[in-house]
Scaffold this motif. Sequence first.
Motif, short mmCIF file in Angstrom:
data_model
loop_
_atom_site.label_atom_id
_atom_site.label_comp_id
_atom_site.label_asym_id
_atom_site.label_seq_id
_atom_site.Cartn_x
_atom_site.Cartn_y
_atom_site.Cartn_z
N SER A 117 0.73 -1.19 -0.02
CA SER A 117 -0.13 -0.05 -0.07
C SER A 117 0.94 1.20 0.11
O SER A 117 2.01 1.10 0.47
CB SER A 117 -0.95 -0.07 1.28
OG SER A 117 -0.03 0.19 2.33
N ALA A 118 0.27 2.23 -0.54
CA ALA A 118 0.80 3.65 -0.52
C ALA A 118 1.23 4.08 0.90
O ALA A 118 2.35 4.73 1.07
CB ALA A 118 0.16 4.91 -1.21
N LYS A 119 0.41 3.87 1.89
CA LYS A 119 0.64 4.13 3.44
C LYS A 119 1.89 3.52 3.87
O LYS A 119 2.74 4.05 4.60
CB LYS A 119 -0.52 3.45 4.01
CG LYS A 119 -0.64 4.27 5.65
CD LYS A 119 -1.67 3.33 6.38
CE LYS A 119 -3.15 3.80 5.76
NZ LYS A 119 -4.20 3.31 6.65
N ALA A 121 4.51 2.56 2.05
CA ALA A 121 5.52 3.31 1.56
C ALA A 121 6.02 4.73 2.05
O ALA A 121 7.19 5.06 1.92
CB ALA A 121 5.25 3.61 -0.14
N LEU A 122 4.95 5.25 2.46
CA LEU A 122 5.28 6.65 3.10
C LEU A 122 5.63 6.44 4.55
O LEU A 122 6.36 7.24 5.31
CB LEU A 122 3.93 7.38 2.98
CG LEU A 122 3.88 8.76 3.76
CD1 LEU A 122 4.93 9.72 3.18
CD2 LEU A 122 2.52 9.45 3.72
N THR A 147 10.58 -0.23 1.67
CA THR A 147 10.08 1.19 1.04
C THR A 147 10.49 0.97 -0.61
O THR A 147 9.63 1.39 -1.40
CB THR A 147 11.07 2.54 1.65
OG1 THR A 147 10.74 2.62 2.90
CG2 THR A 147 10.36 3.66 0.81
N ALA A 150 7.88 -1.52 -1.88
CA ALA A 150 6.75 -0.73 -1.92
C ALA A 150 6.46 0.04 -3.19
O ALA A 150 5.50 0.18 -3.96
CB ALA A 150 6.35 0.30 -0.75
N ILE A 151 7.59 0.84 -3.36
CA ILE A 151 7.69 1.66 -4.67
C ILE A 151 7.50 0.87 -5.90
O ILE A 151 6.58 1.19 -6.96
CB ILE A 151 8.92 2.39 -4.79
CG1 ILE A 151 8.97 3.63 -3.72
CG2 ILE A 151 9.11 3.13 -6.23
CD1 ILE A 151 10.26 4.32 -3.60
N LEU A 154 3.76 -0.60 -5.97
CA LEU A 154 2.67 0.43 -6.32
C LEU A 154 2.77 0.81 -7.79
O LEU A 154 1.63 1.14 -8.68
CB LEU A 154 3.24 1.90 -5.63
CG LEU A 154 2.59 1.69 -4.03
CD1 LEU A 154 3.25 3.04 -3.23
CD2 LEU A 154 1.30 1.59 -3.82
N GLN A 157 1.12 -1.80 -9.90
CA GLN A 157 -0.36 -1.81 -9.61
C GLN A 157 -1.03 -0.89 -10.37
O GLN A 157 -2.30 -0.92 -10.59
CB GLN A 157 -0.67 -1.78 -8.09
CG GLN A 157 -0.27 -2.69 -7.03
CD GLN A 157 -0.47 -2.37 -5.78
OE1 GLN A 157 -1.73 -2.11 -5.39
NE2 GLN A 157 0.32 -2.70 -4.90
N ARG A 158 -0.22 0.04 -11.11
CA ARG A 158 -0.69 0.97 -11.94
C ARG A 158 -0.97 0.28 -13.54
O ARG A 158 -1.87 0.92 -14.22
CB ARG A 158 0.27 2.16 -12.27
CG ARG A 158 0.63 2.68 -11.02
CD ARG A 158 -0.48 3.79 -10.50
NE ARG A 158 -0.85 4.84 -11.36
CZ ARG A 158 -1.50 5.85 -11.18
NH1 ARG A 158 -2.28 5.81 -10.27
NH2 ARG A 158 -1.92 6.79 -12.18
#
Length: 584
Positions: A117-119, A121-122, A147, A150-151, A154, A157-158
């Motif tokens: 999730s983006a969460k 990654a942040l 991290t 996650a990048i 994400l 997933q696009r």
Amino acid sequence: MIAAVRAIENHRLADHSADRRMLMLAAMAIVVGTGGALAAWMLIKLIALATNLFWFGRLSTRSAAIVDTLVGPWMVAIPVIGGLIIGLMARYGSDKIRGHGIPEAIETILFGESRMSAKVALLKPLSAAVSIGSGGPFGAEGPIIMTGGAIGSLFAQRFAMSAAERKTLLVAGAAAGMTAIFGTPLAAILLAVEVLLFEWKPRSFVPVVVAVLVAFAWRPVLLDGGAMFPFPGTTPSGAWPLAMAAGVGLVTGMLAAALSVALYAVEDAFHRLPVRWMWWPAIGGVVVGLGGLVDAHVLGAGYPNIQALLDGSLAVRVILALLVVKAIVWLVALGSGTSGGILAPLLILGGAAGALTGQVLPGGPGFWAMIGMAGIMSGAMRAPITGALFAAELTRHFDALPLTLAAAAAAYAVSVLLMRRSILTEKIARRGRHILQEYSVDPLDLMQADQLMSRNPATLSGSMTTADAATFFADRAEHRSYPVVDDAGRVLGLVSRTDALRWRTMQPGTDVSLTETLSDASLLVAYPDTPIGVVADMMVESGVGRVPIVARNTRQVVGILSRQDLLKARRTQRQSETGRAGSR
């Protein structure tokens, strides 16, 4: 027959499609590699910012050492405050930020379809910066693996991608981040292969290499282009140094096993506390702060300690204190569930053990500290080739590779003998999921139908009527389905017990020959040279449990392959590994 040809053709086309997907993933890995490098730069800056804020009260992203601050009772308060912040972030943000990152990445790959999730990654780099900046005895490698992964996830997933393709980009991002931090592209690639990918395929290997090389190209621009821990010295040569390196590997392998046992004992102790898990990092922060009062060098990532060990500039009592105190604060902090990596602490502990043994070995304590680092990384993470190459790449002492390999192999052997799982996979196993870190070739990809099929199978004549076939299945049939052949033994189709049940309900006098009930378009067959994996795919896609094997030119039935026969491949592989036989 048409279905069989189509299945084999689809298998061939799938291979060509995989080649195209590999090129597409390699192109996408350029973006992921850049993202991993930028994430590494951001994480380093965040750690420096947090360190300056917590310990010096200034707003700066310049590198700062905690040992430069004044010692006082408030040194206990800062790690506690950091632990409180992390607990709140995990409770109200995402509990995925807890731990050192690599087990979480493995679990996402194997059980989460490589979706992050983006969460995460942040929050992962933010929590790691708070943890390390407030004195947590961790490194940046675990958080950057999470991290960077996650990048990659994400970004994948696009697009419309399979779980395997998302995994490739996730691992590419993780390896890119590690490369940017340490400047070890070869070790990062091997870490991907030995720990994260769970396969060795061009589809995954090539994109990971692309991402790693992109991150390595960015490193001089964003961070530093040289060796992370260079040190002077020459490599001893001969048989005795190899034996000594193996001895250091045995020591660090036992140390790795002891650390793993101690870590999960500490974690179990935290689980027994009568307080919510969000408060555990703060409780662990108390021990970290007390350790800092004993020796401030144990606080933070400790990269200067690694350099000092390699330089051989530390006295024996300092090395011993560093080994003991660092181990205690790291085990308690990590067991509390805070955010941070394991690699830097392992390098310090293995380096300290190697430096202590190096007091009496030729080459100097610094050189043997490097050997100890290779050994403990291999023993703890079950990644022997990565451990051997990582130590050499970190220091640019590639001439020491035979010795780092000896230490890594010895530590790996000890780890396997003493521990059921690595320090990484034990965490996943405690969640009820078993991970096997051993690679082998799928026996279904090695064998052909001719090697497993049952020869001269029983068949039914195409002239048999449906009524007779129904009676046969009711009274004498031993299998669920049978091939139907003509007078020359050529396959016409396949009839099953389900067909017979349907025929029993037909009105008397309406039965026809089996030939009239069959359709060539639906016939599923394979040839003697068809790979077993292709036949297995046929069974899965069609739901048919028995596939006739026919001669390619005459279409005569020469055998039949059932689901039970596929298990023979597994049995053959097992026998080749466990069977014992003398000379004949």
